[in-house]
Design an enzyme around this catalytic site. Structure first.
Site, mmCIF file in Angstrom:
data_model
loop_
_atom_site.group_PDB
_atom_site.id
_atom_site.type_symbol
_atom_site.label_atom_id
_atom_site.label_comp_id
_atom_site.label_asym_id
_atom_site.label_seq_id
_atom_site.Cartn_x
_atom_site.Cartn_y
_atom_site.Cartn_z
ATOM 1 N N GLU A 34 46.405 73.398 19.571
ATOM 2 C CA GLU A 34 48.078 75.265 19.459
ATOM 3 C C GLU A 34 49.105 74.184 19.591
ATOM 4 O OE1 GLU A 34 47.314 77.517 17.947
ATOM 5 O OE2 GLU A 34 46.297 77.894 19.211
ATOM 6 N N HIS A 35 50.180 74.313 18.717
ATOM 7 C CA HIS A 35 51.248 73.549 18.383
ATOM 8 C C HIS A 35 51.112 72.403 18.256
ATOM 9 C CE1 HIS A 35 53.567 77.573 19.282
ATOM 10 N NE2 HIS A 35 52.654 78.269 19.404
ATOM 11 N N ALA A 124 48.700 89.314 13.519
ATOM 12 C CA ALA A 124 47.646 89.695 14.388
ATOM 13 C C ALA A 124 47.759 87.307 15.087
ATOM 14 C CB ALA A 124 46.109 89.818 14.598
ATOM 15 N N SER A 129 48.959 85.775 6.061
ATOM 16 C CA SER A 129 50.193 85.148 5.143
ATOM 17 C C SER A 129 49.455 84.564 4.228
ATOM 18 C CB SER A 129 51.446 84.738 6.082
ATOM 19 O OG SER A 129 51.506 83.846 7.088
ATOM 20 N N ASP A 173 47.303 77.027 8.957
ATOM 21 C CA ASP A 173 46.960 77.675 8.236
ATOM 22 C C ASP A 173 47.128 78.105 7.293
ATOM 23 O OD1 ASP A 173 47.342 78.596 10.801
ATOM 24 O OD2 ASP A 173 49.484 80.294 10.317
ATOM 25 N N TYR A 225 59.131 80.534 18.635
ATOM 26 C CA TYR A 225 59.202 79.440 18.167
ATOM 27 C C TYR A 225 59.841 78.225 17.862
ATOM 28 C CZ TYR A 225 55.771 77.312 14.604
ATOM 29 O OH TYR A 225 55.072 76.275 13.470
HETATM 30 P P1 ADP Z 1 50.073 86.561 10.192
HETATM 31 O O1 ADP Z 1 49.816 85.225 9.211
HETATM 32 O O2 ADP Z 1 49.594 85.834 11.839
HETATM 33 O O3 ADP Z 1 49.289 88.068 9.733
HETATM 34 P P2 ADP Z 1 52.476 86.184 9.614
HETATM 35 O O4 ADP Z 1 53.782 87.099 9.417
HETATM 36 O O5 ADP Z 1 52.899 85.674 9.362
HETATM 37 O O6 ADP Z 1 51.568 87.356 10.479
HETATM 38 O O7 ADP Z 1 52.332 87.573 7.952
HETATM 39 C C1 ADP Z 1 52.370 88.778 8.227
HETATM 40 C C2 ADP Z 1 52.608 89.620 6.364
HETATM 41 O O8 ADP Z 1 51.660 89.231 5.780
HETATM 42 C C3 ADP Z 1 52.985 90.568 6.314
HETATM 43 O O9 ADP Z 1 54.327 91.480 7.225
HETATM 44 C C4 ADP Z 1 53.085 91.087 5.349
HETATM 45 O O10 ADP Z 1 54.803 90.736 4.325
HETATM 46 C C5 ADP Z 1 52.091 89.817 4.933
HETATM 47 N N1 ADP Z 1 50.781 90.147 4.516
HETATM 48 C C6 ADP Z 1 49.982 90.671 5.311
HETATM 49 N N2 ADP Z 1 48.680 91.099 4.176
HETATM 50 C C7 ADP Z 1 48.788 92.128 3.762
HETATM 51 C C8 ADP Z 1 48.127 92.421 2.747
HETATM 52 N N3 ADP Z 1 47.083 93.155 2.398
HETATM 53 N N4 ADP Z 1 49.627 92.844 1.573
HETATM 54 C C9 ADP Z 1 50.547 93.010 1.917
HETATM 55 N N5 ADP Z 1 51.395 92.209 2.377
HETATM 56 C C10 ADP Z 1 50.553 91.569 2.906
HETATM 57 MG MG MG Z 2 51.447 83.702 9.212
#
Ligand code: ADP
Ligand code: MG
Length: 385
Positions: A34-35, A124, A129, A173, A225
């Protein structure tokens, strides 16, 4: 209806024609490391069964149409010539950023219609993303016959997220989503992206890995971060190396001594150097079939993130402490920290007791109920049809 049929039907309804294809890309959970990814170090993620699924067709008129079944908005329509870094604060920045990064790299992408949906929990720490980016990159790479390797797709997606979205993330990721294989964890050297698939089939050995999504995201996480990242860079500069990865574990004490009274930098350096060593220990334990012995290494990793890197939070600590008290083999926070998810390695027979104990501990502490699910190491990005 399966995920592929559903997203296909959604595409037809929106755009009035069958898509040229349907692709999927998973979220990931990081087993250990991690990190370390922005310190050129080692990571060990595996792919989740949860995926982003996209139906895609090419366009030739320089337009990009985007739709997510999971967002209230209608279809977003963009012109490729208008795509510019940090111009978009909505979810559409992720897929648009991928198109931008492909074009910036000279790939002839002339437009697309995209409809997607995702089962990766968003925000989560499970990389929803990256799943979004990689599914779009893989689809466009296939349709426009760009001949890109998986690691190249990951690099382009990272560029999309760093430059276009404006979120500073390492390469883990996107590489996990693009390159993982079912039944394996991915041992990745983030310096040169060399990788090894390490067999990781817990079910066959009577164990399970639980993901506990705390459903919290503490507000200051992005700034923290950045601070950790800057602190690691300062440490590398003070020690005269390109990245903290270059400090061998055997030289850690000497390095810490050289940092003198830079207390905060010392803690960050100690985490990164010991964490790289923990990844190597986990790899060698898994290779020699001593899977249960990785438990204590995960626990050490959590302590290091909590006490040295200081990115845990009460919810994550409570998951780890409760799981261990309930007989788990190991547990640690995973992902960026300050909320998100923790992982718990347990004997299959103890899953229910541990899940219940964590849920009860959260209720007693007055925390939001956590979401607990089993993570089976699953396939990386792929074409579904
Ligand atoms: P993580 O990658 O840990 O889930 P992030 O903040 O990096 O958190 O990414 C989350 C973002 O990705 C959301 O705020 C949204 O903009 C986008 N996202 C994730 N899933 C979807 C989806 N099913 N439809 C549209 N946008 C999504
Ligand atoms: Mg992300």
């Amino acid at each position: 209806m399966g995920a592929e049929q559903q997203v296909r039907a959604g595409f037809v309804e929106l755009y009035g024609a069958e898509p040229e294809g349907v692709w999927a890309a998973p979220g990931r959970v990081n087993l250990i490391g991690e990190h370390t990814d922005y310190n050129d170090g080692f990571v060990m993620p595996f792919a989740l069964p949860h995926t982003a699924t996209a139906a895609v067709s090419r366009r030739t008129d320089g337009r990009l149409r985007l739709h997510s079944a999971d967002v209230e908005d209608g279809v977003a329509e963009l012109r490729l010539d208008d795509l510019a870094p940090e111009s978009d604060r909505a979810w559409t920045a992720y897929p648009a950023g991928v198109v931008w990064a492909l074009r910036e790299a000279g790939h002839p992408v002339t437009g697309a219609d995209i409809h997607l949906t995702s089962t990766v929990p968003s925000g989560a720490g499970l990389s929803s993303s990256a799943a979004l980016e990689v599914v779009v990159a893989l689809a466009l790479g296939d349709l426009f016959e760009l001949g890109l390797q998986r690691w190249q797709l990951a690099r382009l997606c990272q560029r999309a997220e760093n430059v276009y979205v404006g979120a500073p993330t390492g390469i883990m990721d996107q590489t996990a989503s693009a390159c993982c294989e079912a039944g394996h964890a991915l041992f990745l050297d983030t310096r040169d992206l060399s990788q090894k698939q390490i067999p990781f089939d817990l079910a066959a050995e009577g164990m399970r890995l639980l993901v506990v999504d705390t459903q919290v995201k503490h507000a200051h996480s992005d700034g923290e971060y950045g601070k950790r990242r800057a602190g690691c860079e300062k440490g590398a500069a003070l020690l005269g190396v390109d990245a903290l990865r270059d400090i061998p574990y055997a030289d850690l004490d000497a390095a810490l001594e050289r940092l003198g009274d830079e207390e905060e930098v010392r803690r960050l350096v100690r985490h990164v150097v010991t964490e790289d060593q923990r990844v190597e220990r986990v790899v060698s334990l898994l290779k020699s079939g001593e899977t249960r012995a990785i438990g204590p290494v995960l626990v050490e990793g959590h302590a290091s993130l909590r006490d040295d890197f200081r990115i845990s939070c009460p919810e994550l600590d409570l998951v780890v402490d409760t799981a261990l008290a309930g007989g788990a083999l190991g547990a640690r926070m995973t992902g960026g920290g300050f909320g998100g998810s923790a992982i718990v390695l347990t004997e299959a027979a103890d899953v229910d007791t541990i899940t219940k104990a964590v849920e009860e501990a959260f209720a007693a502490a007055g925390f939001t109920a956590p979401r607990v699910f089993e993570a089976v190491p699953s396939a990386g990005a792929r074409r579904l049809g």
